[in-house]
Write a protein that holds these residues in place. Structure first.
Motif: not given
Length: 307
Positions: A4-10, A12-19, A61-69
């Motif tokens: 699972y990639i923990l990301s709020r925005n699928p 995003l470049y980084s999220t897409q590349r990990l997928v 899991i691969i955490p991609r946690i936003g700074a505000s969250r």
């Protein structure tokens, strides 16, 4: 392998590349918006619900946690870890990296070099803070700032005192750092994955801007670390306890100085400037760390699992 990639925005470049990198290995990859997760805690059992349904337990899991969250995001990472799920970066390490003051304290404790830094309350004397920082020019950083936002260069003690007084008057927490003039507005980002440097780039600030962040208009080129830069990046990643991170260093006359260790480094800038498949390197790290996918009896030993 189920990841699972923990990301709020699928998108995003980084999220897409990990997928892409995971799917190329034939793995089951799923992007999970961690803000839509609900944890359930009962005696002897830890559960996660997602969009109203029980979420199957993944292998990693691969955490991609936003700074505000950070608070909610690290709570989710901790819950997965307590379910014996491998995380590329642990919850405590992520929280540690998000606190600029705390991270510098950790780096200092582990003898990692950095710019001289002063932190004081709003009741402290601005004059004393300036003197302890080595005098103007100085860099002022808001503790909650990200991507170069909230970073100010002041070139005189008079200007520094005015800015400090203004921020302290608004009860804003600041770090005051020496300005490394010889860097010329450039810094180095090293990507560390699983205790190895897998790529590095040199970032140059836009004309007239001492900040090198790509979000602020900076540019990036591939860079080969020297021995000292490599050892510094590895020492910083180890001190912070991050399996995947970007270590930002600034060149100086006394060697590389660590500015920040980023627990969710963007992949676009470094992949495009170096041509290195960083997303693939992250998947290699997971593959080595989870030798028996599907084995829910395994225990992932991490100092970051606990509270």
């Amino acid at each position: 392998m189920k990841v699972y990639i923990l990301s709020r925005n699928p998108s995003l470049y980084s999220t897409q590349r990990l997928v892409e990198a995971g799917e190329q290995r034939g793995w089951e990859i799923r992007v999970i918006d961690y803000l839509k997760c609900t944890i359930e805690i009962i005696k002897g059992e830890l559960l996660i619900n997602y969009l109203g349904k029980k979420l199957p337990v993944p292998d990693a899991i691969i955490p991609r946690i936003g700074a505000s969250r950070t608070f909610y995001g690290t709570a989710m990472v901790r819950h997965f870890e307590m379910m014996d799920v491998f995380s590329t970066s642990g919850n405590l390490a992520i929280a540690r990296s998000r606190d600029k003051l705390r991270s510098l304290q950790v780096l200092s404790k582990n003898s990692v070099d950095m710019p001289r830094t002063v932190f004081a309350s709003n009741k402290s004397s601005a004059k004393d803070v300036i003197a302890l920082s080595g005098g103007a020019p100085l860099v002022l950083k808001i503790l909650e700032g990200t991507q170069g936002v909230g970073v100010v260069l002041v070139d005189s003690e008079k200007a520094a005192k005015s800015v400090l007084d203004a921020f302290y008057g608004m009860d804003v927490n600041l770090l005051v750092q020496e300005f490394i003039e010889e860097a010329g507005g450039a810094d180095i980002r090293a990507l560390v994955v699983g205790g190895e440097v897998v790529g590095a780039m040199r970032r140059q600030g836009a004309e007239g801007d001492f900040r090198s962040n790509l979000h602020q208009g900076g540019s990036a080129t591939s860079y080969k670390l020297n021995r000292k830069e490599k050892s510094t990046a590895l020492a910083a990643a180890k001190a912070m306890g991050l399996g995947v991170c970007g270590v930002d260093m600034i060149p100086s006359s006394r060697g590389p100085l660590v500015m920040e260790v980023n627990s969710s480094p963007g992949l676009e800038g470094i992949e495009k400037s170096t041509g290195i498949d960083i997303a693939g390197k992250i998947m290699d790290y997971i593959e080595k760390s989870v030798p028996n996918p599907g084995d829910k009896k395994r225990r992932i030993k991490r100092d970051s699992i606990g509270a």
